[in-house]
Write a protein that holds these residues in place. Structure first.
Motif, PDB file in Angstrom:
ATOM      1  N   LYS A  35       0.840  -1.196   0.000  1.00 11.41           N
ATOM      2  CA  LYS A  35       0.000   0.000   0.000  1.00 11.41           C
ATOM      3  C   LYS A  35       0.872   1.242   0.000  1.00 11.41           C
ATOM      4  CE  LYS A  35      -3.830   2.241   2.436  1.00 11.41           C
ATOM      5  NZ  LYS A  35      -4.674   2.360   1.207  1.00 11.41           N
ATOM      6  N   ASN A  36       0.485   2.248  -0.802  1.00  9.15           N
ATOM      7  CA  ASN A  36       1.159   3.541  -0.786  1.00  9.15           C
ATOM      8  C   ASN A  36       0.802   4.296   0.490  1.00  9.15           C
ATOM      9  OD1 ASN A  36       2.338   3.151  -3.303  1.00  9.15           O
ATOM     10  ND2 ASN A  36       0.637   4.079  -4.390  1.00  9.15           N
ATOM     11  N   GLY A  37       1.693   5.205   0.886  1.00  7.90           N
ATOM     12  CA  GLY A  37       1.513   5.918   2.137  1.00  7.90           C
ATOM     13  C   GLY A  37       0.702   7.189   2.039  1.00  7.90           C
ATOM     14  N   LEU A  38       0.673   7.915   3.148  1.00  5.05           N
ATOM     15  CA  LEU A  38      -0.145   9.106   3.329  1.00  5.05           C
ATOM     16  C   LEU A  38       0.558  10.344   2.783  1.00  5.05           C
ATOM     17  CD1 LEU A  38      -2.544  10.637   4.768  1.00  5.05           C
ATOM     18  CD2 LEU A  38      -1.053  10.720   6.784  1.00  5.05           C
ATOM     19  N   ASN A  39      -0.161  11.136   1.988  1.00  2.00           N
ATOM     20  CA  ASN A  39       0.335  12.423   1.497  1.00  2.00           C
ATOM     21  C   ASN A  39      -0.472  13.553   2.138  1.00  2.00           C
ATOM     22  OD1 ASN A  39       2.393  11.681  -0.558  1.00  2.00           O
ATOM     23  ND2 ASN A  39       0.658  10.650  -1.521  1.00  2.00           N
ATOM     24  N   LYS A  40       0.230  14.479   2.790  1.00  2.00           N
ATOM     25  CA  LYS A  40      -0.418  15.610   3.463  1.00  2.00           C
ATOM     26  C   LYS A  40       0.405  16.873   3.218  1.00  2.00           C
ATOM     27  CE  LYS A  40      -3.178  15.220   6.640  1.00  2.00           C
ATOM     28  NZ  LYS A  40      -4.656  15.345   6.806  1.00  2.00           N
ATOM     29  N   GLY A  41      -0.242  18.022   3.312  1.00  2.00           N
ATOM     30  CA  GLY A  41       0.448  19.295   3.187  1.00  2.00           C
ATOM     31  C   GLY A  41       1.333  19.573   4.391  1.00  2.00           C
ATOM     32  N   LYS A  42       2.318  20.447   4.207  1.00  2.00           N
ATOM     33  CA  LYS A  42       3.277  20.759   5.267  1.00  2.00           C
ATOM     34  C   LYS A  42       2.603  21.247   6.539  1.00  2.00           C
ATOM     35  CE  LYS A  42       7.136  21.934   2.193  1.00  2.00           C
ATOM     36  NZ  LYS A  42       8.091  23.003   1.781  1.00  2.00           N
ATOM     37  N   GLU A  43       1.452  21.928   6.396  1.00  2.00           N
ATOM     38  CA  GLU A  43       0.785  22.505   7.560  1.00  2.00           C
ATOM     39  C   GLU A  43       0.239  21.449   8.528  1.00  2.00           C
ATOM     40  OE1 GLU A  43      -2.318  22.401   4.188  1.00  2.00           O
ATOM     41  OE2 GLU A  43      -0.139  22.695   4.439  1.00  2.00           O
ATOM     42  N   PHE A  44       0.158  20.210   8.079  1.00  2.00           N
ATOM     43  CA  PHE A  44      -0.371  19.146   8.931  1.00  2.00           C
ATOM     44  C   PHE A  44       0.714  18.451   9.761  1.00  2.00           C
ATOM     45  CE2 PHE A  44      -3.509  19.485   5.526  1.00  2.00           C
ATOM     46  CZ  PHE A  44      -4.689  19.542   6.257  1.00  2.00           C
ATOM     47  N   PHE A  45       1.979  18.788   9.512  1.00  2.00           N
ATOM     48  CA  PHE A  45       3.079  18.130  10.220  1.00  2.00           C
ATOM     49  C   PHE A  45       3.538  18.964  11.411  1.00  2.00           C
ATOM     50  CE2 PHE A  45       3.062  16.106   6.132  1.00  2.00           C
ATOM     51  CZ  PHE A  45       3.427  14.799   6.402  1.00  2.00           C
ATOM     52  N   GLY A  46       4.084  18.267  12.424  1.00  2.00           N
ATOM     53  CA  GLY A  46       4.599  18.936  13.608  1.00  2.00           C
ATOM     54  C   GLY A  46       3.793  18.655  14.856  1.00  2.00           C
ATOM     55  N   ALA A  47       2.612  18.103  14.694  1.00  2.00           N
ATOM     56  CA  ALA A  47       1.771  17.735  15.831  1.00  2.00           C
ATOM     57  C   ALA A  47       0.853  16.606  15.392  1.00  2.00           C
ATOM     58  CB  ALA A  47       0.949  18.940  16.305  1.00  2.00           C
ATOM     59  N   GLY A  48       0.468  15.780  16.382  1.00  3.38           N
ATOM     60  CA  GLY A  48      -0.463  14.709  16.055  1.00  3.38           C
ATOM     61  C   GLY A  48       0.097  13.325  16.327  1.00  3.38           C
ATOM     62  N   THR A  49      -0.124  12.415  15.396  1.00  3.08           N
ATOM     63  CA  THR A  49       0.212  11.010  15.566  1.00  3.08           C
ATOM     64  C   THR A  49       1.558  10.684  14.934  1.00  3.08           C
ATOM     65  OG1 THR A  49      -0.749   8.785  15.364  1.00  3.08           O
ATOM     66  CG2 THR A  49      -0.822  10.184  13.420  1.00  3.08           C
ATOM     67  N   PRO A  50       2.274   9.644  15.413  1.00  2.00           N
ATOM     68  CA  PRO A  50       3.569   9.286  14.820  1.00  2.00           C
ATOM     69  C   PRO A  50       3.426   8.879  13.358  1.00  2.00           C
ATOM     70  CG  PRO A  50       3.269   8.196  16.940  1.00  2.00           C
ATOM     71  CD  PRO A  50       1.938   8.781  16.578  1.00  2.00           C
ATOM     72  N   ILE A  51       4.408   9.265  12.539  1.00  2.00           N
ATOM     73  CA  ILE A  51       4.420   8.890  11.134  1.00  2.00           C
ATOM     74  C   ILE A  51       5.803   8.372  10.751  1.00  2.00           C
ATOM     75  CG2 ILE A  51       4.869  11.294  10.423  1.00  2.00           C
ATOM     76  CD1 ILE A  51       3.346  10.620   7.799  1.00  2.00           C
ATOM     77  N   VAL A  52       5.848   7.195  10.143  1.00  2.00           N
ATOM     78  CA  VAL A  52       7.103   6.627   9.644  1.00  2.00           C
ATOM     79  C   VAL A  52       7.472   7.351   8.352  1.00  2.00           C
ATOM     80  CG1 VAL A  52       8.265   4.549   8.831  1.00  2.00           C
ATOM     81  CG2 VAL A  52       6.569   4.389  10.658  1.00  2.00           C
ATOM     82  N   ASN A  53       8.663   7.930   8.315  1.00  2.00           N
ATOM     83  CA  ASN A  53       9.113   8.719   7.174  1.00  2.00           C
ATOM     84  C   ASN A  53      10.239   8.040   6.410  1.00  2.00           C
ATOM     85  OD1 ASN A  53       7.472  11.129   7.261  1.00  2.00           O
ATOM     86  ND2 ASN A  53       8.514  11.637   9.184  1.00  2.00           N
ATOM     87  N   TYR A  54      10.599   8.654   5.296  1.00  2.00           N
ATOM     88  CA  TYR A  54      11.635   8.128   4.403  1.00  2.00           C
ATOM     89  C   TYR A  54      12.939   7.863   5.142  1.00  2.00           C
ATOM     90  CZ  TYR A  54      14.827   7.949   0.378  1.00  2.00           C
ATOM     91  OH  TYR A  54      15.774   7.571  -0.535  1.00  2.00           O
ATOM     92  N   MET A  55      13.407   8.825   5.940  1.00  2.00           N
ATOM     93  CA  MET A  55      14.701   8.668   6.594  1.00  2.00           C
ATOM     94  C   MET A  55      14.673   7.598   7.685  1.00  2.00           C
ATOM     95  SD  MET A  55      16.655  10.432   4.832  1.00  2.00           S
ATOM     96  CE  MET A  55      18.112  10.096   5.813  1.00  2.00           C
ATOM     97  N   ASP A  56      13.511   7.323   8.265  1.00  2.00           N
ATOM     98  CA  ASP A  56      13.405   6.222   9.229  1.00  2.00           C
ATOM     99  C   ASP A  56      13.764   4.903   8.561  1.00  2.00           C
ATOM    100  OD1 ASP A  56      12.441   7.942  11.241  1.00  2.00           O
ATOM    101  OD2 ASP A  56      10.396   7.736  10.498  1.00  2.00           O
TER     102      ASP A  56
END
Length: 212
Positions: A35-56
């Motif tokens: 499954k492809n991952g979640l795409n969100k605008g920059k304004e949605f990052f910095g608070a909320g739920t943990p997200i596994v990212n590319y560098m992880d």
């Protein structure tokens, strides 16, 4: 999976002496869903739920919750669609070069309300096919990496997809052997980390002595 999907492969040259079973060949799409991952605008990052990212994924064979630093605000529907769970294997989806396409890491523990980024793919194995930490190492092995790159497309950027990864033919040992292999590789990794810390300590000491 269909019985016809299994074909016996030659075993590796170097193995633990107590294992003699032949490794078995599978089409990856028959034992793992993508499954492809979640795409969100920059304004949605910095608070909320943990997200596994590319560098992880780029820097680690296996990941745990404490290693996931990114957070994102998501809806209930997004949480449902992009949730992560112990045993998931993540793959980098796109890269500047083929060397970093399809790099993998397995999730060793559940991350409550965790999701994953659109820059990576989630592979979810069928129950009992992979030992969790083994899968992270396995998909970074030289032979499997060659297959991943071979099935990727390379234009202006290197790109892989769930469809491409589904076409991979892989061979796996029993779960008991997977556990033994993973334990050895973790031991090696721990020794490397210890040596690296010791080297860094001595390098810092040398710089202090010479005033650099």
């Amino acid at each position: 999976m269909n019985k016809s999907d299994k074909k016996i492969l030659n075993v590796p040259h170097l193995r633990f002496s107590e294992f003699t079973d032949e490794w078995v060949k599978y089409r990856l799409g028959n034992i793992m869903t993508f499954k492809n991952g979640l795409n969100k605008g920059k304004e949605f990052f910095g608070a909320g739920t943990p997200i596994v990212n590319y560098m992880d994924i780029n820097k680690n064979e296996n990941i745990v919750s404490s290693m996931i630093k990114g957070v994102v605000t998501v809806t209930d529907n997004e949480m449902k669609n992009f949730q992560i769970m112990k045993g998931d294997v993540f793959f980098t989806r796109t890269s500047e070069t083929s060397d970093e396409i399809g790099l993998s890491a397995s999730l060793l523990e559940d991350v409550p309300k965790g999701v994953f980024s659109g820059f990576i793919l989630r592979g979810r194995p069928i129950d009992g096919i992979f030992e969790n930490s083994f899968s992270g190492y396995y998909f970074r092995s030289g032979a499997v990496r060659k297959e991943i790159i071979k099935h990727s497309s390379i234009t202006t950027r290197a790109l892989t997809s769930g469809g491409s990864l589904s076409q991979l033919n892989i061979s796996l040992p029993t779960l008991r052997e997977q556990c033994k292999i993973a334990k050895l590789l973790r031991l090696i990794d721990n020794n490397i980390d210890s040596q690296r810390k010791l080297i860094n300590k001595y390098e810092s000491l040398i710089k202090w002595i010479y005033g650099k």
